[in-house]
Every structure is written in structure tokens, then in C-alpha cells.
Write an enzyme that holds these catalytic residues in place. Structure first.
Site, PDB file in Angstrom:
ATOM      1  N   ILE A   1     -24.389 -39.146  28.778  1.00 18.69           N
ATOM      2  CA  ILE A   1     -25.582 -38.605  28.120  1.00 18.69           C
ATOM      3  C   ILE A   1     -26.235 -39.616  27.201  1.00 18.69           C
ATOM      4  O   ILE A   1     -27.215 -39.303  26.523  1.00 18.69           O
ATOM      5  CB  ILE A   1     -25.233 -37.326  27.320  1.00 18.69           C
ATOM      6  CG1 ILE A   1     -24.125 -37.605  26.298  1.00 18.69           C
ATOM      7  CG2 ILE A   1     -24.831 -36.207  28.250  1.00 18.69           C
ATOM      8  CD1 ILE A   1     -23.786 -36.404  25.431  1.00 18.69           C
ATOM      9  N   GLY A   2     -25.715 -40.840  27.155  1.00 19.64           N
ATOM     10  CA  GLY A   2     -26.342 -41.855  26.314  1.00 19.64           C
ATOM     11  C   GLY A   2     -25.567 -43.151  26.335  1.00 19.64           C
ATOM     12  O   GLY A   2     -24.399 -43.201  26.708  1.00 19.64           O
TER      13      GLY A   2
ATOM     14  N   GLY B   1     -20.956 -48.898  23.213  1.00 19.76           N
ATOM     15  CA  GLY B   1     -20.237 -48.016  24.106  1.00 19.76           C
ATOM     16  C   GLY B   1     -21.157 -46.976  24.719  1.00 19.76           C
ATOM     17  O   GLY B   1     -22.358 -46.956  24.465  1.00 19.76           O
TER      18      GLY B   1
ATOM     19  N   ASP C   1     -29.002 -47.808   9.984  1.00 22.82           N
ATOM     20  CA  ASP C   1     -29.544 -47.752  11.344  1.00 22.82           C
ATOM     21  C   ASP C   1     -30.311 -46.440  11.548  1.00 22.82           C
ATOM     22  O   ASP C   1     -30.099 -45.732  12.535  1.00 22.82           O
ATOM     23  CB  ASP C   1     -28.416 -47.888  12.373  1.00 22.82           C
ATOM     24  CG  ASP C   1     -28.922 -48.380  13.722  1.00 22.82           C
ATOM     25  OD1 ASP C   1     -30.032 -48.933  13.777  1.00 22.82           O
ATOM     26  OD2 ASP C   1     -28.198 -48.220  14.723  1.00 22.82           O
TER      27      ASP C   1
END
Length: 637
Positions: free
Chosen positions: A334-335, A340, A463
Site C-alpha cells: 500500500i506504499g 522500506g 519530515d
């Protein structure tokens, strides 16, 4: 009176009598030791040591002879003494720690000057014994390496230390030649110090009872109510079964002996108690097995040094998370993050989670591996100390040689970046009315205010991007990805009032604070700058960085700031937000706030508290004016 012997030679009777006496004496000695064990201490056993262990010569197994002492009993393998730390009866494994004095005397004067640590002067060799090193210990040493170019001693005087620093797995004889290294778990700044700690915690050795005739012989012996032992005077240590009544016993020795019956009853009672204790210990140890294995992991030891185990999130096994993600099926991805991939997972208790898998794609870059481990530990420590409705929750983690995994809340509606810039953004933007965008901005600001002012020491996310703002089905948001976050802990030598820490700039291009990039000084205002860029994305619907734009306008902050300065903000407002009246005014109010947030000088930016207050004020004036109205037009500024 005993009956007279039958008419056989006196020599035969004497021999049989002596043989029986030897067996009976050995049996009585073994039984007496077991009976009187409660008056002594032989850690880690709480009662008499079970077979194959023994504390008496001639009893038990010759390779499992114990010397009782406190706090740890000792066992000798190939003339090297080990402290017995733990015994796992159900897994045929022992945890042993070499005793320094057993190899200190073997060091030459030159070797003694090479290291002050308790490192043996040669490989630890279990060849010829029923023991071997566990695969987990061999795997752990095979992945250890130095963080940077190792600082080697004088290799002509200390060749063994040099070999260990270059290849630590040589410490255990037989590991390096038979096992392939697994994925590395991170570097060690001091290899010899790590090996010294490794030996102190203990080596796990295993023995295979099905390859040793003593165990099968002992089972047969016990089935005949015998006591297992061996001939200690025989060089080959042949197995012996001590019987209560030997078939070689002459008639005058076969009569019942009340003392022997009492001893045998005592032995039987002790064995029953021992069996109960072993069953209870097996149940207890099986429950502790996962936590014990985890505590020996270097990553988990690092986490426990920085935070109490009770405050850390739960630990998952690699197999459990592998099963929950269908073996990390690419269809369930999903991403993708910088360190990672994220997979959808279904836990056994019914929870749906997002599983972030680090290390999988970093086999070639040592620096990438080291940073992923640092990011992994950092995220666990940060997320285990915070709790806010607009911050993702960490449900647990897994530290395994095959990979590092983090288990989060699953937020099912994608990210803010997906809604604004993804392949379905034109469809999703319909749900991003100005009122919804304003609520998203306020929730993100509330999360920052919590990190900067409600947590001590304060946390800088470092971030804040539209890709790290996760949108739920009701359009509520959660801020995630704390891999780069830092605690604002100031050195004792400087005043905490300075309000910054020195650290190398890290973050996402387009969102990175230029003042932080120039000065290496990290403050909460760095998050405010990144948040200002997110505000500009919400207003314009444009990406933070777009290489298709003019070089001077490639960064969204540069583009919008120049438009604001020229009074042309309307040229970059998202066409979906074509509104009139107070709704239009609120867009300009938020644009003014964003303009202040992305100021080049951090001192000109508001803090997150001021941002929250201003957004609340704007939202209170915008109720009823947040719907999208594609028929209207933006008034020119």
C-alpha cells in the site's frame, strides 16, 4: 542368617560379591546425591539435576558433569570451563558463558597485552563433544561488522584480535565454514567489546540426544527401574545401568534392606517432585522463550537501554507478520517509503494494520542498512512516548535478521498527496472542499503543537509532507513516518535557551527548511516551514517540487511567494476552490499565514501555537463558505 553359598569356587563368589558391591555402592551414591540435593545449591536447577546432568562422578552422562557453585554452576567441555546460565529441557539447548580463568592462563605475555577483555586466545571448539553451537549464534556473529574502517591493533603481535575484528564469526569454530551470512542487523563500533559482551550473555549450544547412545541406553535402563551412569574408571566411559537388585548378586545379598528401600523411596519422591518442577518450568519457559530470544537481539537491547520494556510497544515474531501479510505479497503493498515498503496486514485478533518492512531493499548499501536501523529504533522510541488523535499509533515491532518491521494503524483513505496529486486526484479533489482543507491544515497544526509543546523534551518531526499526512474515510488525518524525528535534547555545555540542536540536514526536497539546510541548526521552526509548504499545496493543488516548472519556480514555496509579492495569488489558487466572499478571504488569510511560515529566516516564522490560533480564527469565520463552487471565479488580488 544368610544361606551358605552354593558349591562354586571361592574366586567366582568373591568376584561376584565385589562386582555387586561396586554396582550397589555406585547406585547408592547416585541415589544419595539426588536425595540430599535439597541441602545444596546447583544453579540453574531448583531441584536435583535431571539426566543427563549429574553432580557425582559415575552418575548421569560423562559430558554433563556439573560442579555446583554460585551464582552459576560450571560444566567442562574439551578442557574449557563454562558457566551454565540457562537450561532449556524442551529444546535440548544450554546457554553457556566461558569462564575467563579457563583460557587466561593459555594466553602468552604478548597476547595478554593485546586486549584487556576476556576474549579467548583461539576459537572456541566443541568438536568431539555432543555439543554444537546454535544456528542463531552463528548467524548473529556472521553479520557483525565494524561501523567504519576498523582500528586494528598491531597485527604482527596480535594476529588473533585482528582476525576477530575482520571476521568475528571465527570466535566459534565451525560456524564460518558451514553457514551463509544473513542480512546484517547494524554495525558495531567496538567489535572486541561486542564479542566480550556476547560471551558474557552466553553462547547457546545444542545437543542431539538421538545421535548419542547414552540417551537410548538410559531410556532402557529407566524402564527397568535402573539409575543411569557410566564407568568412570574406563577411558571410554562406557554406559552402566545401576539396578536395585543385580542379577549377579549372590543369595546372601538378595535379602531386603530397609535402608535401601528408604533410599529408593526417597529417590522416587525426589524424581516425582523433579518431574513436577520440570513441567512447571517448561510451561513458564515456553512463555518466556519469545521474550528471552528478543532480549538477546542487539536492536532490542539498545531499545531497553533507552526505555523501560514496560513502556515499549508489543513485540511480534517475523513469522506472525509474514503470515498476516501473506508472505509480504506485492499485491498487498500500500506504499513505498525511503527506507522500506508498507504492506496491508491482518492480525490474528482481527485488527487491520499497516506493516512497514525495512532492510529488504538495502542489501547493497551498508550506509542504507545502518540508517534504516537507526530510523527503526528512533521511530519506536518516539512513537512509544506520544499519544494524540492526529498522530499514527505504533501497535508493535519486530527485530529479526530477516528484516525490521513496524506495525501501525491502517489509515484506509490514502495520503493527502494522493488526494492532491495522485492518479485519481481529479476525482478525489471533489471531496477536498476548502472547509475540508482548512480542517486538515488545523489537525496537522494541532499535531505539531502537541509535539513541540506538550512533549518534554520537544520532538521535531523533520519530515512534514503531504505524503506523510494520512487521510481517514471521514477526512480526519493522522501524521506518520517518524523515522527522521529528533528529540530537542540540548548538551549540558550549552544553554537550552538556544532552542536548537546541531545535526545534519535531512528531509524531503521542497519541504526542507533553508535556514536549517544552511546552518545545521534544527528547531521546531523547521517543522513550521514544512507545514507552510503543505498549506501552499492545499491552496494551490500543486506539487511541492515539480521539475516541469521553470527552474526559478520548481519549488512551490518560491513560486507562490513570488506570486504573493506581485499580488497575483489568484493565478496559483486551485481552480476547484473558486469561491466568493468570506471563503475567498479565508484563502488569502491562510496564504498570508503560509507566507510567514516559509520565511527564509526562522525568527520571522510563527511557532506552532500561533499557527493553531490563526487557523482556528480563520475557520471560525469560514463556516458555510467551504464548499467547492466551480461556477464562481477568484477575484484578482
Amino acid at each position: 542368617m544368610p544361606q551358605p553359598p552354593p558349591p562354586l569356587s571361592s574366586a567366582v563368589f568373591f568376584l561376584l560379591f565385589c562386582l555387586n558391591a561396586i554396582f550397589v555402592a555406585a547406585e547408592a551414591a547416585c541415589a544419595f546425591k539426588a536425595q540430599s540435593f535439597s541441602r545444596s545449591s546447583c544453579p540453574p536447577f531448583s531441584s536435583a539435576p535431571p539426566f543427563p546432568f549429574s553432580i557425582s562422578p559415575g552418575c548421569g552422562h560423562p559430558s554433563f558433569q556439573l560442579k555446583c557453585s554460585s551464582p552459576h554452576s560450571t560444566i567442562s567441555i574439551n578442557n574449557l570451563s563454562f558457566s551454565l546460565i540457562r537450561f532449556e529441557p524442551n529444546s535440548s539447548s544450554l546457554t553457556l558463558s566461558p569462564q575467563a580463568h579457563s583460557f587466561t592462563s593459555a594466553k602468552t605475555s604478548t597476547q595478554s597485552n593485546c586486549s584487556s577483555l576476556s576474549i579467548p586466545p583461539h576459537s572456541i571448539n566443541l568438536s568431539g563433544s555432543p555439543f554444537r553451537f546454535s544456528d542463531s549464534d552463528c548467524s548473529r556473529l556472521s553479520v557483525v561488522r565494524s561501523c567504519s574502517a576498523p582500528n586494528l591493533p598491531n597485527c604482527s603481535h596480535c594476529p588473533w584480535e585482528c582476525k576477530l575484528i575482520k571476521n568475528p564469526v571465527q570466535l566459534l569454530h565451525g560456524c564460518g565454514s558451514t553457514r551463509r551470512p544473513l542480512s546484517e542487523q547494524g554495525c558495531q563500533p567496538d567489535i572486541l567489546g561486542y564479542l566480550d559482551q556476547f560471551l558474557t550473555f552466553g553462547l547457546q549450544v545444542v545437543y542431539d540426544e538421538f545421535q548419542d547412545s547414552y540417551f537410548s541406553s538410559c531410556r532402557d535402563c529407566k524402564s527397568n527401574n535402573g539409575i543411569c551412569g557410566f564407568n568412570s574408571s574406563d577411558p571410554e566411559k562406557r554406559f552402566l545401568c545401576f539396578q536395585s537388585k543385580s542379577r549377579f548378586s549372590p543369595p546372601w545379598i538378595r535379602e531386603d534392606d530397609a535402608n535401601r528401600i528408604a533410599i529408593l523411596c526417597s529417590v522416587f519422591t525426589v524424581l516425582c517432585l523433579l518431574l513436577v518442577i520440570l513441567v512447571v518450568a517448561a510451561i513458564y519457559r515456553s512463555r518466556r522463550l519469545r521474550s528471552l530470544a528478543t532480549e538477546e537481539d542487539p536492536t532490542t537491547l539498545f531499545l531497553h537501554r533507552h526505555r523501560s520494556a514496560s513502556l515499549l510497544p508489543p513485540v511480534f515474531t517475523y513469522e506472525e507478520l509474514e503470515s498476516s501479510t501473506n508472505s509480504f505479497d506485492p499485491k498487498g503493498k500500500i506504499g513505498d517509503g525511503g527506507f522500506g515498503s508498507v504492506f496491508l496486514g491482518y492480525l490474528r485478533d482481527g485488527r487491520i494494520v499497516a506493516v512497514k518492512y525495512l532492510h529488504k531493499h538495502h542489501h547493497a548499501a551498508a550506509a542504507g542498512r545502518a540508517f534504516s536501523t537507526k530510523s527503526f529504533c528512533n521511530e519506536i522510541l518516539i512513537l512509544s512516548s506520544i499519544d494524540h488523535p492526529n498522530l499514527v499509533k505504533l501497535h508493535g515491532y519486530c527485530s529479526d535478521p530477516r528484516g525490521l518491521l513496524l506495525v501501525y494503524d491502517y489509515v484506509p483513505n490514502g495520503t493527502l498527496a494522493d488526494h492532491l496529486h495522485g492518479p485519481k486526484s481529479s476525482y478525489r479533489k471533489a471531496s477536498l472542499t476548502w472547509q475540508v482543507r482548512l480542517d486538515i491544515a488545523l489537525q496537522t497544526a494541532l499535531a505539531l503543537e502537541y509535539l513541540h509543546f506538550a512533549v518534554h523534551p520537544a520532538i521535531v518531526h523533520r519530515d512534514i509532507t503531504s505524503s506523510n499526512i494520512f487521510v481517514e474515510k471521514d477526512m480526519k488525518i493522522k501524521v506518520g513516518d517518524f523515522g527522521l524525528s529528533r528529540l530537542l535534547v540540548f548538551p549540558e555545555t550549552s544553554s537550552s535557551s538556544s532552542g536548537y540542536v546541531w545535526t545534519g540536514p535531512q528531509g524531503t526536497p521542497g519541504y526542507l527548511d533553508p535556514d536549517y539546510h544552511r546552518s545545521f541548526r534544527l528547531t521546531e521552526k523547521s517543522d513550521v516551514y514544512s507545514f507552510g509548504v503543505v498549506l501552499l499545496e492545499l491552496i494551490s493543488g500543486l506539487k511541492a517540487v515539480d521539475q516541469s516548472r521553470d527552474k526559478r519556480e520548481m519549488a512551490l514555496a518560491d513560486l507562490v511567494v513570488s506570486k504573493i509579492q506581485m499580488g497575483q495569488l489568484h493565478q496559483v489558487v486551485d481552480p476547484v476552490l473558486a469561491v466568493e466572499g468570506e471563503g475567498n478571504e479565508s484563502i488569502y488569510a491562510v496564504a498570508e499565514l503560509a507566507f510567514r511560515c516559509v520565511a527564509a529566516d526562522k525568527d520571522d516564522r510563527p511557532d506552532s501555537r500561533e499557527v493553531v490560533e490563526e487557523l482556528k480564527r480563520v475557520r471560525s469565520r469560514t463556516r458555510g463558505f467551504g464548499g467547492a463552487n466551480n461556477s464562481g471565479e477568484m477575484a484578482k488580488g
